[in-house]
Write a protein that holds these residues in place. Structure first.
Motif, PDB file in Angstrom:
ATOM      1  N   ASP A  32       0.941  -1.183   0.205  1.00 31.76           N
ATOM      2  CA  ASP A  32      -0.041   0.044  -0.021  1.00 31.76           C
ATOM      3  C   ASP A  32       0.931   1.319  -0.146  1.00 31.76           C
ATOM      4  N   ARG A  79      -6.955   8.322  -2.181  1.00 32.70           N
ATOM      5  CA  ARG A  79      -6.883   7.351  -1.566  1.00 32.70           C
ATOM      6  C   ARG A  79      -6.753   6.010  -2.892  1.00 32.70           C
ATOM      7  N   LEU A  80      -6.272   4.892  -2.280  1.00 35.44           N
ATOM      8  CA  LEU A  80      -6.017   3.863  -3.344  1.00 35.44           C
ATOM      9  C   LEU A  80      -7.192   3.241  -3.945  1.00 35.44           C
ATOM     10  N   LYS A  81      -8.377   3.227  -3.042  1.00 40.12           N
ATOM     11  CA  LYS A  81      -9.619   2.824  -3.164  1.00 40.12           C
ATOM     12  C   LYS A  81     -10.514   3.710  -3.024  1.00 40.12           C
ATOM     13  N   SER A  82     -11.815   3.857  -3.765  1.00 38.85           N
ATOM     14  CA  SER A  82     -12.790   4.663  -3.273  1.00 38.85           C
ATOM     15  C   SER A  82     -13.527   4.599  -1.822  1.00 38.85           C
ATOM     16  N   ASP A  83     -13.425   3.219  -1.335  1.00 44.46           N
ATOM     17  CA  ASP A  83     -13.869   2.880  -0.189  1.00 44.46           C
ATOM     18  C   ASP A  83     -12.926   3.051   1.008  1.00 44.46           C
ATOM     19  N   SER A  84     -11.611   3.131   0.564  1.00 44.16           N
ATOM     20  CA  SER A  84     -10.532   3.379   1.832  1.00 44.16           C
ATOM     21  C   SER A  84     -10.689   4.299   2.849  1.00 44.16           C
TER      22      SER A  84
END
Length: 167
Positions: A32, A79-84
């Motif tokens: 990450d 963010r690496l993912k939208s829900d992070s």
């Protein structure tokens, strides 16, 4: 006298005040951190983050010891993912990585070491080296561990206790 450090973006429009010694000073090689650093380094004009061993140097501070004193409105989260729930905060004026905002349940804030106005506290270790790409050599400049050492957790627990007791 309490130590004070300043983390400043490349153009000087954003500053963080860091009070006291860091909980720990390290280079993280997890997937990450590598991905987050590459994401930010790809922004126009962004300063380099990853070191020669594909690691991201950080100072970890207690949340109560990190304060934005200048340019808070310029901090933008990536963010690496939208829900992070983890955001890498970047000074939008010059695309300098400043800090990582972790989920609120955690009591520490990683600050990008390269943003510290010299002299920065010395690095203590490299962690999560099992994620280093095979083509990259881990520098032998610091103690290195494939995972996360007990010393890391001990320091975080001690910091939580000190923060709870307002020490």
């Amino acid at each position: 006298m309490t130590a004070r450090y300043v983390a400043r973006c490349a153009c000087g429009n954003v500053e963080l005040e860091l009070t006291g010694a860091p909980v720990i000073s390290l280079v993280c090689h997890c997937d990450d951190c590598q991905a987050g650093s590459r994401l930010i380094e790809a922004l126009p004009g962004a300063p380099a983050i990853l070191d020669a061993g594909a690691g991201t140097p950080y100072l970890l501070y207690r949340n109560d010891r990190v304060h934005c004193t200048k340019g808070a409105e310029l901090l933008e989260g990536y963010r690496l993912k939208s829900d992070s729930t983890t955001s890498r905060m970047v000074a939008s004026c010059c695309n300098s990585a400043m800090q990582v905002r972790l989920p609120s349940v955690l009591h520490w804030t990683p600050v990008y070491r390269d943003r510290i106005v010299p002299p920065a506290p010395r690095l203590e270790m490299r962690i999560q080296t099992r994620f280093v790409p095979a083509a990259v050599a881990v520098p032998a400049d610091l103690p290195s561990v494939r995972g996360v050492p007990l010393r890391f957790f001990t320091r975080l627990i001690a910091a939580r206790i000190a923060m709870t007791l307002r020490l």
